[in-house]
Motif scaffolding. Structure first.
Motif, PDB file in Angstrom:
ATOM      1  N   ASP A 172     -41.229  68.509 -40.211  1.00 39.94           N
ATOM      2  CA  ASP A 172     -39.822  68.395 -40.587  1.00 39.94           C
ATOM      3  C   ASP A 172     -38.990  67.892 -39.397  1.00 39.94           C
ATOM      4  OD1 ASP A 172     -37.640  69.005 -42.537  1.00 39.94           O
ATOM      5  OD2 ASP A 172     -36.980  70.238 -40.844  1.00 39.94           O
ATOM      6  N   TYR A 173     -39.246  68.486 -38.257  1.00 39.02           N
ATOM      7  CA  TYR A 173     -38.504  68.145 -37.034  1.00 39.02           C
ATOM      8  C   TYR A 173     -38.644  66.654 -36.689  1.00 39.02           C
ATOM      9  CZ  TYR A 173     -37.259  68.670 -32.023  1.00 39.02           C
ATOM     10  OH  TYR A 173     -36.690  68.570 -30.782  1.00 39.02           O
ATOM     11  N   MET A 174     -39.823  66.120 -36.941  1.00 35.08           N
ATOM     12  CA  MET A 174     -40.075  64.701 -36.644  1.00 35.08           C
ATOM     13  C   MET A 174     -39.203  63.774 -37.492  1.00 35.08           C
ATOM     14  SD  MET A 174     -44.183  65.126 -36.514  1.00 35.08           S
ATOM     15  CE  MET A 174     -44.700  63.475 -36.919  1.00 35.08           C
ATOM     16  N   GLN A 175     -38.653  64.295 -38.564  1.00 42.33           N
ATOM     17  CA  GLN A 175     -37.901  63.432 -39.490  1.00 42.33           C
ATOM     18  C   GLN A 175     -36.393  63.594 -39.358  1.00 42.33           C
ATOM     19  OE1 GLN A 175     -39.629  62.958 -43.494  1.00 42.33           O
ATOM     20  NE2 GLN A 175     -40.872  64.742 -42.997  1.00 42.33           N
ATOM     21  N   ARG A 176     -35.958  64.500 -38.502  1.00 48.49           N
ATOM     22  CA  ARG A 176     -34.513  64.759 -38.435  1.00 48.49           C
ATOM     23  C   ARG A 176     -33.789  63.642 -37.690  1.00 48.49           C
ATOM     24  NH1 ARG A 176     -34.716  71.141 -36.833  1.00 48.49           N
ATOM     25  NH2 ARG A 176     -36.139  71.753 -38.512  1.00 48.49           N
ATOM     26  N   ASP A 177     -32.508  63.515 -38.017  1.00 44.64           N
ATOM     27  CA  ASP A 177     -31.766  62.388 -37.436  1.00 44.64           C
ATOM     28  C   ASP A 177     -30.354  62.773 -37.025  1.00 44.64           C
ATOM     29  OD1 ASP A 177     -30.639  62.869 -39.820  1.00 44.64           O
ATOM     30  OD2 ASP A 177     -31.154  60.942 -40.743  1.00 44.64           O
ATOM     31  N   GLY A 178     -30.143  64.028 -36.735  1.00 44.60           N
ATOM     32  CA  GLY A 178     -28.819  64.453 -36.265  1.00 44.60           C
ATOM     33  C   GLY A 178     -27.909  64.901 -37.386  1.00 44.60           C
ATOM     34  N   LYS A 179     -28.353  64.662 -38.607  1.00 39.46           N
ATOM     35  CA  LYS A 179     -27.467  65.013 -39.720  1.00 39.46           C
ATOM     36  C   LYS A 179     -27.803  66.394 -40.291  1.00 39.46           C
ATOM     37  CE  LYS A 179     -27.094  60.167 -40.984  1.00 39.46           C
ATOM     38  NZ  LYS A 179     -28.273  59.375 -41.366  1.00 39.46           N
ATOM     39  N   ASP A 180     -28.824  67.013 -39.768  1.00 40.27           N
ATOM     40  CA  ASP A 180     -29.215  68.318 -40.312  1.00 40.27           C
ATOM     41  C   ASP A 180     -28.218  69.400 -39.947  1.00 40.27           C
ATOM     42  OD1 ASP A 180     -31.810  66.761 -39.896  1.00 40.27           O
ATOM     43  OD2 ASP A 180     -32.362  68.407 -41.237  1.00 40.27           O
ATOM     44  N   ILE A 181     -28.106  70.358 -40.835  1.00 39.57           N
ATOM     45  CA  ILE A 181     -27.304  71.526 -40.507  1.00 39.57           C
ATOM     46  C   ILE A 181     -28.263  72.590 -40.002  1.00 39.57           C
ATOM     47  CG2 ILE A 181     -25.805  73.326 -41.438  1.00 39.57           C
ATOM     48  CD1 ILE A 181     -25.033  71.119 -43.567  1.00 39.57           C
ATOM     49  N   VAL A 182     -28.036  73.005 -38.784  1.00 40.39           N
ATOM     50  CA  VAL A 182     -28.877  74.051 -38.231  1.00 40.39           C
ATOM     51  C   VAL A 182     -28.020  75.301 -38.157  1.00 40.39           C
ATOM     52  CG1 VAL A 182     -30.125  74.788 -36.185  1.00 40.39           C
ATOM     53  CG2 VAL A 182     -30.300  72.429 -36.956  1.00 40.39           C
ATOM     54  N   HIS A 183     -28.513  76.395 -38.694  1.00 39.07           N
ATOM     55  CA  HIS A 183     -27.693  77.604 -38.728  1.00 39.07           C
ATOM     56  C   HIS A 183     -27.575  78.207 -37.332  1.00 39.07           C
ATOM     57  CE1 HIS A 183     -27.312  77.395 -42.978  1.00 39.07           C
ATOM     58  NE2 HIS A 183     -28.609  77.168 -43.070  1.00 39.07           N
ATOM     59  N   GLY A 184     -26.395  78.731 -37.058  1.00 40.53           N
ATOM     60  CA  GLY A 184     -26.155  79.342 -35.761  1.00 40.53           C
ATOM     61  C   GLY A 184     -25.947  78.272 -34.711  1.00 40.53           C
ATOM     62  N   ASP A 185     -26.027  78.700 -33.440  1.00 40.04           N
ATOM     63  CA  ASP A 185     -25.825  77.746 -32.347  1.00 40.04           C
ATOM     64  C   ASP A 185     -27.056  76.875 -32.184  1.00 40.04           C
ATOM     65  OD1 ASP A 185     -23.257  78.535 -31.543  1.00 40.04           O
ATOM     66  OD2 ASP A 185     -24.137  80.343 -30.685  1.00 40.04           O
ATOM     67  N   ASP A 186     -26.820  75.599 -32.071  1.00 35.25           N
ATOM     68  CA  ASP A 186     -27.956  74.679 -31.962  1.00 35.25           C
ATOM     69  C   ASP A 186     -28.239  74.375 -30.496  1.00 35.25           C
ATOM     70  OD1 ASP A 186     -29.973  72.955 -32.573  1.00 35.25           O
ATOM     71  OD2 ASP A 186     -28.687  71.352 -33.337  1.00 35.25           O
ATOM     72  N   TRP A 187     -28.583  75.422 -29.734  1.00 36.23           N
ATOM     73  CA  TRP A 187     -28.812  75.222 -28.298  1.00 36.23           C
ATOM     74  C   TRP A 187     -29.960  74.270 -28.047  1.00 36.23           C
ATOM     75  CZ3 TRP A 187     -24.648  76.496 -26.230  1.00 36.23           C
ATOM     76  CH2 TRP A 187     -23.952  77.626 -26.615  1.00 36.23           C
ATOM     77  N   LEU A 188     -30.865  74.201 -28.970  1.00 33.62           N
ATOM     78  CA  LEU A 188     -32.045  73.363 -28.765  1.00 33.62           C
ATOM     79  C   LEU A 188     -31.863  71.969 -29.341  1.00 33.62           C
ATOM     80  CD1 LEU A 188     -34.633  76.148 -29.556  1.00 33.62           C
ATOM     81  CD2 LEU A 188     -34.277  75.027 -27.363  1.00 33.62           C
ATOM     82  N   ALA A 189     -30.632  71.657 -29.773  1.00 31.07           N
ATOM     83  CA  ALA A 189     -30.341  70.339 -30.362  1.00 31.07           C
ATOM     84  C   ALA A 189     -31.344  70.014 -31.462  1.00 31.07           C
ATOM     85  CB  ALA A 189     -30.321  69.257 -29.279  1.00 31.07           C
ATOM     86  N   ASP A 190     -31.719  71.024 -32.254  1.00 29.59           N
ATOM     87  CA  ASP A 190     -32.746  70.829 -33.272  1.00 29.59           C
ATOM     88  C   ASP A 190     -32.313  69.889 -34.389  1.00 29.59           C
ATOM     89  OD1 ASP A 190     -34.689  72.219 -32.048  1.00 29.59           O
ATOM     90  OD2 ASP A 190     -34.475  74.052 -33.228  1.00 29.59           O
ATOM     91  N   ALA A 191     -31.025  69.753 -34.573  1.00 31.30           N
ATOM     92  CA  ALA A 191     -30.554  68.859 -35.634  1.00 31.30           C
ATOM     93  C   ALA A 191     -30.984  67.418 -35.357  1.00 31.30           C
ATOM     94  CB  ALA A 191     -29.041  68.934 -35.746  1.00 31.30           C
ATOM     95  N   ASP A 192     -31.136  67.079 -34.085  1.00 29.46           N
ATOM     96  CA  ASP A 192     -31.496  65.700 -33.731  1.00 29.46           C
ATOM     97  C   ASP A 192     -32.968  65.394 -33.977  1.00 29.46           C
ATOM     98  OD1 ASP A 192     -28.931  65.276 -32.933  1.00 29.46           O
ATOM     99  OD2 ASP A 192     -29.328  65.767 -30.827  1.00 29.46           O
ATOM    100  N   GLY A 193     -33.792  66.443 -33.977  1.00 28.56           N
ATOM    101  CA  GLY A 193     -35.220  66.228 -34.139  1.00 28.56           C
ATOM    102  C   GLY A 193     -35.847  65.556 -32.931  1.00 28.56           C
ATOM    103  N   GLY A 194     -37.123  65.229 -33.037  1.00 28.08           N
ATOM    104  CA  GLY A 194     -37.831  64.603 -31.919  1.00 28.08           C
ATOM    105  C   GLY A 194     -39.322  64.624 -32.190  1.00 28.08           C
TER     106      GLY A 194
END
Ligand SMILES: Cc1ncc(C[n+]2csc(CCOP(=O)(O)OP(=O)(O)O)c2C)c(N)n1
Ligand SMILES: [Mg+2]
Length: 814
Positions: free
Chosen positions: A617-639
């Motif tokens: 899932d993470y491999m497909q993210r593009d910054g548009k995801d809603i990540v609950h709570g604080d996104d300290w790991l910038a998980d919305a961007d994926g990688g």
């Protein structure tokens, strides 16, 4: 009557051809003017950045005016005439200003960005997919990598086109590399060339900017003539662009043949020196060397010094008509190498000078160039200033450039729908398992019934497919090849666990042993959604130590934001008898430091399953995801994701992965044994040493009941969250706490943490800084001795006894 008619027809035909010739002449004239403009703008962009923009730190800004000039003709021809929107280009890094100038003329680059060349937020020093906003296809910078990228992109294009996904909407493009001749010194180019040949790549153009200069010097004459042989041996066609039209015409004159022989025999360094010195010097040498040959004297007399310099530097790579002829003359999709003779710094005062690589024109030289190009002072950024063409003519021409066709342009950067990922992937069953075996079994299960996920996965490995446990997957999904090939051993009924039949539908790309190729292929596969509009979920496997072999290429893949899962196994000293030379020590820290790569080192199969589901899932993210709570790991961007796995089998815990545990595994750590409030001792481990940590902890708690046991699944993400929150606290207060702060909160302020990892101890050593606890970091700091796990763990001080000794020492200290 019929004769009269046919006469009329002939007249019409002639008139038509005349008009075409006129149009072609016009087109060439326009392209030549654009070439001049492109050269001017690139030179000016660099000049502005170095001389006119205020700078606070006194550092040179740089830029490569000579390297740019070398490619001005070829790039003008390509972008304004030859390329189509479906083509993809890797531009020689140091020609970045030429690329930006072309995009500026096409209306895709802003003047602000050009003015801010090499400054924060401005046009980048080297073309960058992620940092530039003028449609860079492939980033370049580290020489050689962009070249190889085009070959692997071509392979990926074939892979995608061979599926049933494509409704025929995507046209096949040419993958084009603009190659500095010194880039051909990079071994990775030849690794890619060989691999490309094996995979029968096509639709590939490499345009070598053969200026016979590198950074330090003029290249060896002995290289001359070698390149074309190399390419033809690999099944490429080679087009050499050596002499421009003017020189070709001169060679037809009396004395011309002698002149041609002289140029052919002229050493690179003398040619370059004479280019720099100019007409009089050419004449002097020519007269002295061949002046007595028939016709030469009068041939030379036809040219004044300026014209003679023009003639002698009329190489085909700077001759628009020759360049267009060569590019348009190529039919079919056979890979083609154009060796285009050019002059480094062509049209600029330091043309041919061996020291011109980093040379910048002085203010006076730039002033003179401005005058030559008839650009009025103050009109330096004006797209049309100084051109001998009406603005309307240029505007119309630019509006109809095929590469920038408005209808097709939107397709240049594709987007692809996400592949749905199941909420969880079942872990393999077993009392004792290694993470490597678990990985193989998870993939084999996905091959069997993976649905859309299974269909989008593509695996690749540099000759370690079987030994990294991809065998089960390959048996079911097959090898990718443009042609169907049966597995001979299978056909001959020779018993084997591996069934390696190959076809265009296969989902594994087998590579020869070259880790650079693995990473560059992952870069191309991992950009398929953007390059070719089809989402792939690439998985690359290799032995963990060999990450270091391809590290620059891995960094290159990450820099372009390619998305892939890297599975590295076996790792550390836990590979034990398999060989001291294959021990990896630094890789956990590479995993932490590599931008764009989330790194995990799970110990148990259930952790691995959770991480893999998350990774897809993470491999497909593009910054548009809603990540609950604080996104300290910038998980919305994926990688991309790196899994450091092991062949060491360890006892598996009997537990259910609930939501909280799943989240903790992904965030980097969880308490395998929670500490008591105020606990003064903790053992923290990562990866294959879990068994040692568990055993030591069990013994420890007999004496110190409240001691905790922290399972770290990702030192990388644990540290990243902590760094991010520290950054966020700069200049403001926040009540938020990152994962590692939460985890360590129950410990006494003077608690000790004993950390253990089969890798460099620095991986976990930083844990003490989070809350000021004292750390004893155990790990591997020596290298090269094979042995049993027991012997090696003892020798390196990461066995249960060593952990207990560290705990005892900690207790004595407190
Ligand atoms: C991997 C790598 N090593 C070194 C450099 C530094 N470097 C930049 S350009 C260059 C020489 C390039 O020569 P060539 O490819 O012939 O380009 P030209 O400037 O002559 O067009 C070098 C060594 C680099 N960018 N990448
Ligand atoms: Mg060069």
């Amino acid at each position: 009557m019929s004769t009269a008619l046919s006469d009329a027809r002939i007249h019409n035909r002639v008139a038509q051809v005349d008009r075409q010739i006129d149009r072609q002449a016009d087109r060439h004239a326009i392209l030549r003017e654009l070439e001049r403009k492109v050269l001017w703008l690139a030179s000016w962009t660099i000049h502005n950045a170095n001389h006119l923009r205020p700078k606070a730190d006194g550092l040179k800004v740089g830029g490569h005016q000579a390297s740019c000039a070398s490619l001005a003709t070829l790039m003008t021809a390509l972008y304004f005439d030859v390329l189509r929107p479906e083509d993809r280009v890797a531009v020689k890094p140091h020609a970045s200003p030429i690329f930006h100038a072309i995009q500026y003329l096409l209306g895709h680059q802003s003047r602000e960005n050009l003015e801010a060349f090499r400054a924060m937020g401005g046009a980048q020093s080297y073309p960058s997919r992620t940092k530039d906003d003028d449609d860079v296809d492939f980033s370049t910078g580290s020489v050689g990598l962009g070249v190889a990228m085009t070959s692997f992109a071509s392979l990926v294009q074939d892979y995608v086109q061979a599926r049933d996904w494509n409704d025929g909407g995507n046209r096949r493009g040419r993958m084009v590399a603009l190659v500095g001749d010194a880039e051909l010194d990079e071994g990775n180019v030849f690794e890619a060339l060989l691999e490309g040949w094996k995979h029968d790549v096509h639709n590939l153009w490499w345009v070598v900017d053969y200026n016979r200069q590198s950074l330090d010097a003029v290249v060896s004459d002995r290289l001359f003539g070698r390149f074309d042989q190399l390419f033809t041996n690999m099944g490429w066609q080679v087009e050499t662009l050596k002499y421009g039209k003017q020189l070709q015409a001169a060679f037809q004159q009396p004395g011309g043949e002698r002149l041609k022989d002289w140029i052919d025999d002229c050493p690179n360094s003398l040619y370059s020196a004479l280019v720099f010195k100019g007409g009089a010097a050419w004449r002097e040498h020519l007269v002295a060397d061949i002046g007595r040959s028939a016709g030469v004297k009068s041939l030379l007399d036809d040219y004044d010094d300026g014209a003679l310099a023009g003639l002698m530097t009329n190489l085909a790579g700077h001759d628009m008509a020759s360049v267009l002829e060569a590019f348009h003359g190529v039919d079919g999709d056979t890979p083609t190498c154009f060796i285009a003779y050019t002059i480094k710094g062509f049209g600029l005062p330091f043309a041919g000078h061996k020291d011109n690589h980093a040379g910048l024109m002085s203010v006076d030289q730039m002033q003179a160039l401005r005058e030559t190009h008839q650009v009025a002072e103050g009109a330096e950024w004006d797209a049309f200033a100084g051109l001998g063409l009406e603005p309307e003519v240029l505007e119309e021409f630019l509006a109809n450039v095929p590469f920038a066709d408005k209808a097709d342009r939107a397709d240049r950067r594709h987007d692809a729908a996400r592949i749905p990922i199941p909420a969880s992937i079942p872990p393999p069953a077993g009392d004792t398992l290694s993470t490597q075996e678990s990985f193989g079994r998870i993939l084999a299960a996905l091959a069997r019934d993976g649905g859309a996920l299974g269909d989008r996965i593509v695996t690749t490995s540099p000759d370690v497919t079987v030994s990294t446990n991809l065998g089960g997957w390959v048996n079911r999904r097959g090898i990718f090849s443009r042609k169907v090939q049966e597995d001979t051993f299978n056909e001959e009924k020779v018993a084997s666990f591996q069934r390696w039949s190959a076809s265009p539908k296969g989902q594994h790309i087998e590579l020869g042993i070259a880790e650079n190729n693995l990473f560059i292929l992952l870069a191309a596969l991992g950009l398929s959604h953007s390059l070719f509009g089809e989402r792939l979920l690439p998985i690359g496997t290799l032995y963990d130590p060999f990450i270091e072999r391809g590290l620059d290429a891995l960094n290159y893949a990450c820099y372009q934001d390619a998305r892939f899962l890297l599975v590295a196994t076996p790792s550390g000293i836990s590979l034990a008898p398999e060989g001291g030379a294959h021990q990896s020590i630094a890789t956990p820290m590479i995993g932490m430091a590599q931008v764009g790569l989330a790194s995990f080192e799970p110990a148990f199969a259930d952790e691995l399953a959770v991480i893999m589901a998350w990774a897809f899932d993470y491999m497909q993210r593009d910054g548009k995801d809603i990540v609950h709570g604080d996104d300290w790991l910038a998980d919305a961007d994926g990688g991309s994701v790196y899994l450091r796995l092991s062949t060491r089998s360890i006892a598996q815990p009997d537990r259910t992965m609930d939501t909280a545990l799943t989240a903790d595994v992904i965030d980097g750590a969880y308490w395998l044994e929670a500490p008591e409030e105020g606990a003064r001792l903790v053992i923290a481990y990562t990866g294959a040493v879990a068994g040692e940590a568990i055993a030591a902890h069990a013994e420890l708690t007999e004496d110190i009941p409240g001691a905790g046991l922290l399972a770290i699944t990702s030192a990388d993400r644990l540290a990243k969250g902590w760094h991010a929150i520290n950054g966020a606290r700069r200049g403001r207060t926040t009540d938020a706490r990152c994962h590692v702060e939460e985890l360590l909160a129950p410990l006494a302020p003077d608690a000790h943490i004993v950390t253990v990892v089969d890798g460099h101890p620095g991986t976990l050593g930083w844990l003490g800084s989070v809350r000021g606890h004292r750390v004893r970091a155990l790990g591997v700091e020596r290298f090269g001795q094979s042995g049993s796990i027991e012997d090696l763990y003892r020798d390196h001080g990461i066995d249960a006894d060593a952990i207990l000794d560290a705990c005892a020492a900690a207790c004595l200290e407190s």
